[in-house]
Design a protein around this motif. Structure first.
Motif, mmCIF file in Angstrom:
data_model
loop_
_atom_site.group_PDB
_atom_site.id
_atom_site.type_symbol
_atom_site.label_atom_id
_atom_site.label_comp_id
_atom_site.label_asym_id
_atom_site.label_seq_id
_atom_site.Cartn_x
_atom_site.Cartn_y
_atom_site.Cartn_z
ATOM 1 N N GLY A 1 0.800 -1.221 0.000
ATOM 2 C CA GLY A 1 0.000 0.000 0.000
ATOM 3 C C GLY A 1 0.835 1.274 0.000
ATOM 4 N N LEU B 1 0.807 4.267 -3.030
ATOM 5 C CA LEU B 1 0.781 5.734 -2.906
ATOM 6 C C LEU B 1 1.916 6.376 -3.698
ATOM 7 C CD1 LEU B 1 -0.013 5.878 0.905
ATOM 8 C CD2 LEU B 1 -1.415 6.942 -0.875
ATOM 9 N N PHE C 1 -1.911 6.908 9.192
ATOM 10 C CA PHE C 1 -0.697 6.093 9.188
ATOM 11 C C PHE C 1 0.372 6.846 8.390
ATOM 12 C CE2 PHE C 1 1.762 2.483 7.293
ATOM 13 C CZ PHE C 1 2.375 2.106 8.468
ATOM 14 N N VAL D 1 -7.448 10.280 3.195
ATOM 15 C CA VAL D 1 -7.341 8.931 3.752
ATOM 16 C C VAL D 1 -8.718 8.514 4.265
ATOM 17 C CG1 VAL D 1 -6.208 7.489 5.479
ATOM 18 C CG2 VAL D 1 -4.973 9.406 4.445
ATOM 19 N N PHE E 1 -2.065 -5.708 3.013
ATOM 20 C CA PHE E 1 -1.396 -6.155 4.242
ATOM 21 C C PHE E 1 -2.362 -7.082 4.977
ATOM 22 C CE2 PHE E 1 -0.338 -5.455 8.763
ATOM 23 C CZ PHE E 1 1.022 -5.695 8.748
ATOM 24 N N LYS F 1 -5.474 -5.781 6.893
ATOM 25 C CA LYS F 1 -6.435 -4.847 6.256
ATOM 26 C C LYS F 1 -7.726 -5.611 5.956
ATOM 27 C CE LYS F 1 -3.103 -1.769 5.942
ATOM 28 N NZ LYS F 1 -2.995 -0.398 6.397
ATOM 29 N N GLY G 1 1.035 -6.711 -0.154
ATOM 30 C CA GLY G 1 0.388 -6.526 -1.448
ATOM 31 C C GLY G 1 -0.334 -5.202 -1.475
ATOM 32 N N TYR H 1 -4.163 6.620 16.212
ATOM 33 C CA TYR H 1 -2.725 6.662 16.287
ATOM 34 C C TYR H 1 -2.376 7.541 17.470
ATOM 35 C CZ TYR H 1 -3.194 4.551 11.749
ATOM 36 O OH TYR H 1 -3.559 3.705 10.742
HETATM 37 C C1 LIG Z 1 -1.650 0.251 5.868
HETATM 38 C C2 LIG Z 1 -1.728 1.607 5.317
HETATM 39 C C3 LIG Z 1 -0.867 2.048 4.293
HETATM 40 C C4 LIG Z 1 0.317 1.251 3.812
HETATM 41 O O1 LIG Z 1 0.062 -0.018 3.405
HETATM 42 P P1 LIG Z 1 1.260 -1.116 3.376
HETATM 43 O O2 LIG Z 1 0.704 -2.203 2.525
HETATM 44 O O3 LIG Z 1 1.496 -1.531 4.787
HETATM 45 O O4 LIG Z 1 2.438 -0.473 2.763
HETATM 46 C C5 LIG Z 1 -1.067 3.306 3.769
HETATM 47 N N1 LIG Z 1 -2.033 4.102 4.220
HETATM 48 C C6 LIG Z 1 -2.855 3.743 5.227
HETATM 49 C C7 LIG Z 1 -3.919 4.679 5.670
HETATM 50 C C8 LIG Z 1 -2.727 2.484 5.810
HETATM 51 O O5 LIG Z 1 -3.543 2.128 6.802
#
Ligand SMILES: *Cc1c(COP(=O)(O)O)cnc(C)c1O
Length: 379
Positions: free
Chosen positions: A65, A69, A91, A142, A194, A197, A205, A324
């Motif tokens: 993820g 981005l 995050f 987000v 991940f 998720k 992924g 967080y």
């Molecule tokens: C988990 C997450 C990411 C990053 O994803 P990864 O697959 O862990 O790199 C990005 N943005 C948010 C809001 C997330 O929760």
């Protein structure tokens, strides 16, 4: 005192694995049989499935993820020194992707009810960035904890200010607003697979979504070193960000179970809200919104001892987490970037608490969570 309490799972991946073990084993065996571990047929098939599920015209699988981005910002042409507005209460990957490309994240505040970036604060952040002499190129919204952001308002600002809009749907894949699923809200939408998720694989992924075929083509090129018509022809500076075939095969099986899992998460959320409203601020969705419930996050009363609440929950066998505890503008690595006033981000960071949430959480366990949180706060 009750009898020895077994610890609940915060996210029960083992229960899901038990439910889907056979088809997942078969899917992995099929990959081992054909041996096309990189860009095998399952990757293309998954991309078709993901596009169909989300309603986006194109889905491009990638390595995670965070890369999603980065690929999105590269795809939209982010240049070093350009500013990108993003929420502080998120995050770190959201802002990290911008900074990795030499861009300047500019932090905006979030809404206290939805946890998502506040359109008013986005406007304030754009002004802050411009007053600092920065050129604002875009914004990243987000969909925190699973609820798609207020894209109607954000799109209006993006169009008026000439900015691109990335939707970070890492937590909201499967969520919707006004009947439209996450996937088409941004010029490019990103997600993560991940394991924890809402739709997770068995490793890392991610995927990128767009309705624009030129962007789709560029994203496909960027994920394999900016390749052109031929593998060793390079038309962009890209990166290596492929999704493994085995992960794609696993995700195809999980995607079939996903609609039922989203319904199950929704039922948990409704039961929690029934049992907990009045004790804590429970999440309330805007009219017409569906959350993917990546997290079920409540806001404790002002002045509550959150560490004490977590310890009391733990003693009752209920795990909890804080997403967080520190907003990005207060992090060592991100404190140097411009920000507007961020009172809500700071308030939420000190008062949020996330409770066990997954599709296999039975009613009895949900009641245990409710009773334990009520007891923790009445003590
Ligand atoms: C988990 C997450 C990411 C990053 O994803 P990864 O697959 O862990 O790199 C990005 N943005 C948010 C809001 C997330 O929760």
């Amino acid at each position: 005192m009750t009898v020895a309490t077994e610890m609940l799972q915060f996210i029960d991946l083992a229960a899901q694995q038990r439910a889907l073990a056979d088809p997942i084993r078969d899917a992995i065996a099929a990959v081992l049989a054909h041996g096309r571990y990189i860009h095998g047929p399952e990757v293309t098939e998954l991309e078709v499935d993901l596009a169909q599920f989300s309603g986006a015209a194109h889905a491009v699988a990638c390595a995670n993820g965070t890369d999603a981005l980065v690929l999105a910002a590269m795809g939209l042409g982010l240049e070093p020194g350009q500013a990108v507005v993003c929420p502080s209460f998120t995050f770190c990957a959201t802002a990290e992707a911008v900074a990795l490309l030499g861009g300047v994240p500019v932090f905006a505040d979030v809404d206290a009810t939805t946890f998502n970036v506040s359109p008013d604060s986005v406007e304030a952040a754009i002004t802050t960035a411009r007053e600092a002499g920065l050129e604002v190129a875009g914004m990243i919204a987000v969909d925190l904890f699973g609820l798609p952001a207020d894209y109607m308002a954000l799109r209006e600002i993006a169009d008026r200010e000439g900015l691109w809009l990335i939707a970070d749907a890492a937590q909201s894949f499967g969520g919707a607003r006004d009947g439209e699923r996450a996937g088409s809200f941004g010029d490019i939408t990103t997600t993560s697979f991940f394991p924890a998720k809402p739709l997770g694989c068995y490793g890392d992924g991610g995927a990128v979504f767009t309705d624009d075929s030129e962007k789709d083509e560029k994203l496909r090129s960027l994920r394999v070193h900016g390749s052109g018509t031929h593998k060793y022809d390079n038309v962009h500076i890209g990166t290596n960000s492929r999704l493994d075939t085995i992960q794609a095969a696993i995700l195809r099986v999980k995607l079939e179970a996903f609609p039922g899992e989203l319904e199950a998460r929704q039922r948990v959320a409704v039961h929690y809200a029934d049992g907990l409203s009045g004790t804590v601020d429970v999440p309330r969705l805007p009219e017409g919104a569906r959350s993917a419930w990546a997290q079920y996050t409540v806001v404790l009363p002002e002045g509550a001892d959150r560490d004490g609440v977590q310890a009391s929950l733990k003693a009752d066998g209920v795990p909890s987490a804080v997403y967080y505890a520190r907003p990005l503008h207060l992090q060592t690595a991100y404190g140097r970037f411009p920000a507007t006033d961020l009172p809500v981000s700071e308030m939420l960071a000190s008062r949020v608490l996330s409770l066990p949430m997954h599709p296999y959480l039975d009613r009895e366990s949900q009641d245990r969570v409710i009773l334990a949180l009520r007891a923790a706060l009445s003590g």
